[in-house]
Design a protein around this motif. Structure first.
Motif, PDB file in Angstrom:
ATOM      1  N   PRO A  42       3.342  -6.704  16.812  1.00  0.00           N
ATOM      2  CA  PRO A  42       3.627  -5.307  17.151  1.00  0.00           C
ATOM      3  C   PRO A  42       2.739  -4.304  16.419  1.00  0.00           C
ATOM      4  O   PRO A  42       2.202  -4.601  15.350  1.00  0.00           O
ATOM      5  CB  PRO A  42       5.092  -5.132  16.722  1.00  0.00           C
ATOM      6  CG  PRO A  42       5.654  -6.509  16.707  1.00  0.00           C
ATOM      7  CD  PRO A  42       4.528  -7.421  16.325  1.00  0.00           C
ATOM      8  N   SER A  43       2.632  -3.133  17.002  1.00  0.00           N
ATOM      9  CA  SER A  43       1.902  -2.037  16.372  1.00  0.00           C
ATOM     10  C   SER A  43       2.500  -1.747  14.999  1.00  0.00           C
ATOM     11  O   SER A  43       3.717  -1.689  14.849  1.00  0.00           O
ATOM     12  CB  SER A  43       1.995  -0.807  17.276  1.00  0.00           C
ATOM     13  OG  SER A  43       1.254   0.250  16.749  1.00  0.00           O
ATOM     14  N   GLY A  44       1.634  -1.578  14.022  1.00  0.00           N
ATOM     15  CA  GLY A  44       2.085  -1.261  12.676  1.00  0.00           C
ATOM     16  C   GLY A  44       2.503  -2.462  11.853  1.00  0.00           C
ATOM     17  O   GLY A  44       2.925  -2.317  10.696  1.00  0.00           O
ATOM     18  N   SER A  45       2.371  -3.658  12.405  1.00  0.00           N
ATOM     19  CA  SER A  45       2.838  -4.850  11.685  1.00  0.00           C
ATOM     20  C   SER A  45       1.813  -5.392  10.694  1.00  0.00           C
ATOM     21  O   SER A  45       2.141  -6.275   9.903  1.00  0.00           O
ATOM     22  CB  SER A  45       3.229  -5.943  12.684  1.00  0.00           C
ATOM     23  OG  SER A  45       2.117  -6.306  13.471  1.00  0.00           O
ATOM     24  N   GLY A  46       0.575  -4.884  10.735  1.00  0.00           N
ATOM     25  CA  GLY A  46      -0.390  -5.267   9.709  1.00  0.00           C
ATOM     26  C   GLY A  46      -1.603  -6.058  10.197  1.00  0.00           C
ATOM     27  O   GLY A  46      -2.338  -6.622   9.382  1.00  0.00           O
ATOM     28  N   LYS A  47      -1.859  -6.083  11.489  1.00  0.00           N
ATOM     29  CA  LYS A  47      -2.996  -6.850  12.016  1.00  0.00           C
ATOM     30  C   LYS A  47      -4.336  -6.336  11.461  1.00  0.00           C
ATOM     31  O   LYS A  47      -5.149  -7.116  10.966  1.00  0.00           O
ATOM     32  CB  LYS A  47      -3.027  -6.797  13.552  1.00  0.00           C
ATOM     33  CG  LYS A  47      -1.792  -7.342  14.213  1.00  0.00           C
ATOM     34  CD  LYS A  47      -1.887  -7.244  15.724  1.00  0.00           C
ATOM     35  CE  LYS A  47      -2.005  -5.821  16.237  1.00  0.00           C
ATOM     36  NZ  LYS A  47      -0.811  -4.975  15.949  1.00  0.00           N
ATOM     37  N   SER A  48      -4.551  -5.019  11.583  1.00  0.00           N
ATOM     38  CA  SER A  48      -5.819  -4.454  11.097  1.00  0.00           C
ATOM     39  C   SER A  48      -5.946  -4.674   9.590  1.00  0.00           C
ATOM     40  O   SER A  48      -7.032  -4.967   9.081  1.00  0.00           O
ATOM     41  CB  SER A  48      -5.884  -2.959  11.413  1.00  0.00           C
ATOM     42  OG  SER A  48      -5.832  -2.743  12.802  1.00  0.00           O
ATOM     43  N   THR A  49      -4.829  -4.539   8.894  1.00  0.00           N
ATOM     44  CA  THR A  49      -4.833  -4.742   7.446  1.00  0.00           C
ATOM     45  C   THR A  49      -5.230  -6.174   7.114  1.00  0.00           C
ATOM     46  O   THR A  49      -6.059  -6.420   6.216  1.00  0.00           O
ATOM     47  CB  THR A  49      -3.437  -4.423   6.879  1.00  0.00           C
ATOM     48  OG1 THR A  49      -3.081  -3.089   7.258  1.00  0.00           O
ATOM     49  CG2 THR A  49      -3.403  -4.554   5.372  1.00  0.00           C
ATOM     50  N   HIS A  94      -3.660  -6.055  21.796  1.00  0.00           N
ATOM     51  CA  HIS A  94      -2.450  -5.901  22.612  1.00  0.00           C
ATOM     52  C   HIS A  94      -2.776  -6.169  24.084  1.00  0.00           C
ATOM     53  O   HIS A  94      -1.932  -5.913  24.954  1.00  0.00           O
ATOM     54  CB  HIS A  94      -1.905  -4.470  22.491  1.00  0.00           C
ATOM     55  CG  HIS A  94      -1.455  -4.091  21.127  1.00  0.00           C
ATOM     56  ND1 HIS A  94      -0.310  -4.594  20.559  1.00  0.00           N
ATOM     57  CD2 HIS A  94      -1.984  -3.266  20.196  1.00  0.00           C
ATOM     58  CE1 HIS A  94      -0.165  -4.085  19.351  1.00  0.00           C
ATOM     59  NE2 HIS A  94      -1.173  -3.281  19.099  1.00  0.00           N
ATOM     60  N   VAL A 119       3.076  -3.893   3.277  1.00  0.00           N
ATOM     61  CA  VAL A 119       2.343  -3.894   4.546  1.00  0.00           C
ATOM     62  C   VAL A 119       2.166  -5.317   5.074  1.00  0.00           C
ATOM     63  O   VAL A 119       2.268  -5.555   6.277  1.00  0.00           O
ATOM     64  CB  VAL A 119       0.984  -3.191   4.365  1.00  0.00           C
ATOM     65  CG1 VAL A 119       0.179  -3.233   5.648  1.00  0.00           C
ATOM     66  CG2 VAL A 119       1.200  -1.744   3.928  1.00  0.00           C
ATOM     67  N   ARG A 174       0.859  -1.194   0.000  1.00  0.00           N
ATOM     68  CA  ARG A 174       0.000   0.000   0.000  1.00  0.00           C
ATOM     69  C   ARG A 174       0.886   1.232   0.000  1.00  0.00           C
ATOM     70  O   ARG A 174       1.803   1.349   0.813  1.00  0.00           O
ATOM     71  CB  ARG A 174      -0.904   0.050   1.238  1.00  0.00           C
ATOM     72  CG  ARG A 174      -1.838  -1.105   1.361  1.00  0.00           C
ATOM     73  CD  ARG A 174      -2.884  -0.853   2.435  1.00  0.00           C
ATOM     74  NE  ARG A 174      -3.984  -0.037   1.939  1.00  0.00           N
ATOM     75  CZ  ARG A 174      -4.971   0.418   2.700  1.00  0.00           C
ATOM     76  NH1 ARG A 174      -4.961   0.177   3.994  1.00  0.00           N
ATOM     77  NH2 ARG A 174      -5.949   1.130   2.185  1.00  0.00           N
ATOM     78  N   ALA A 175       0.576   2.146  -0.908  1.00  0.00           N
ATOM     79  CA  ALA A 175       1.333   3.392  -1.022  1.00  0.00           C
ATOM     80  C   ALA A 175       2.842   3.114  -1.075  1.00  0.00           C
ATOM     81  O   ALA A 175       3.638   3.798  -0.441  1.00  0.00           O
ATOM     82  CB  ALA A 175       0.993   4.324   0.156  1.00  0.00           C
ATOM     83  N   ARG A 226       4.512   0.750   0.186  1.00  0.00           N
ATOM     84  CA  ARG A 226       5.075   0.060   1.356  1.00  0.00           C
ATOM     85  C   ARG A 226       4.531  -1.355   1.438  1.00  0.00           C
ATOM     86  O   ARG A 226       3.341  -1.585   1.258  1.00  0.00           O
ATOM     87  CB  ARG A 226       4.712   0.817   2.635  1.00  0.00           C
ATOM     88  CG  ARG A 226       5.356   0.212   3.875  1.00  0.00           C
ATOM     89  CD  ARG A 226       4.899   0.886   5.156  1.00  0.00           C
ATOM     90  NE  ARG A 226       5.235   2.293   5.186  1.00  0.00           N
ATOM     91  CZ  ARG A 226       4.392   3.253   5.540  1.00  0.00           C
ATOM     92  NH1 ARG A 226       3.155   2.964   5.876  1.00  0.00           N
ATOM     93  NH2 ARG A 226       4.785   4.506   5.554  1.00  0.00           N
TER      94      ARG A 226
END
Ligand SMILES: Nc1ncnc2c1ncn2[C@@H]1O[C@H](COP(=O)(O)OP(=O)(O)OP(=O)(O)O)[C@@H](O)[C@H]1O
Ligand SMILES: [Mg+2]
Length: 209
Positions: free
Chosen positions: A42-49, A192, A23, A18-19, A21
């Motif tokens: 970890p935060s930013g590692s792609g769970k929500s994605t 988390h 992800v 995405r963009a 990067r």
């Protein structure tokens, strides 16, 4: 209901850029019926994605996602999103009362299902008439859970469901997730919250499955 080896969600080799990067890279996860799986990374590692890929709110560039052995790309997205319901971290409320939010889009809402959904989400029946716009963050999170349950999902995906909750209410939500799984629904919870994981998760996985 017979539960075969391929029941639930089996996703593997998921890649998404995405963009510019990368992800998700070779992500994998399984969600078994009747089980609570915690997705911890970890935060930013792609769970929500990844959660958004599982019901096709996002289309991965690579990989395969099967629901009960069927490639989700062959399932109509609206049908898929009823079977695989996502409770977002900051859910959007529609105008009107909580009840309006719960039955929105349902052709023939069953009052018993609506009442059970409220109870399962640890909400008093009196919440049905509350204006949704006046709810606190934690109340919204639980209304979003109830809304997902009124769709009679096979799989429930939750993104940080306890982030806005005090410990006691979070424990109630954890216990609700157990009851929901005990009815045969597969639950995947990105979190988390160690306390939630300890209380309810049958299995903890990272983005590699
Ligand atoms: N619309 C977007 N366009 C580009 N990059 C995005 C977009 N949405 C998310 N990302 C990036 O994708 C990566 C993964 O984000 P994601 O929200 O999936 O992480 P997460 O594991 O859920 O994090 P957290 O634990 O903080 O919620 C992050 O680097 C984020 O900046
Ligand atoms: Mg997230």
């Amino acid at each position: 209901m017979s539960v075969g080896d391929d029941a639930g969600i089996v996703a593997h080799g998921i890649g998404l850029t995405r963009a510019g990067r990368r992800v998700l890279d070779d992500a994998a996860v399984t969600v078994a019926p009747g089980r609570v799986t915690a997705l911890v990374a970890p935060s930013g590692s792609g769970k929500s994605t990844l959660l958004r890929c599982l019901n096709r709110l996002l289309e991965p560039d690579e990989g395969t996602i099967l629901l009960d052995g069927v490639d989700v790309r062959t399932v109509d997205p609206r049908t898929l999103r009823r079977r695989v319901a996502l409770v977002a971290q900051a859910p959007v409320m529609l105008p009107g009362a909580v009840h309006d939010n719960l039955v929105h889009g349902l052709a023939d809402p069953d009052p018993a299902v609506v009442a059970r959904a409220l109870a399962d989400a640890d909400l008093d029946p009196s919440f049905a008439t509350r204006p949704a716009g006046e709810l606190s963050g934690g109340e919204r999170a639980r209304v979003a859970l109830a809304r997902a349950l009124t769709r009679d999902p096979r799989i429930l995906l939750l993104d940080e469901p306890t982030a806005a909750l005090d410990a006691t209410t979070a424990d109630h939500v954890a216990d609700a997730l157990r009851r929901i799984a005990d009815r045969g629904i597969g639950v995947l919870v990105a979190t988390h919250d160690d306390r939630l994981v300890a209380r309810v998760a049958d299995r903890t996985v990272g983005l590699g499955g």
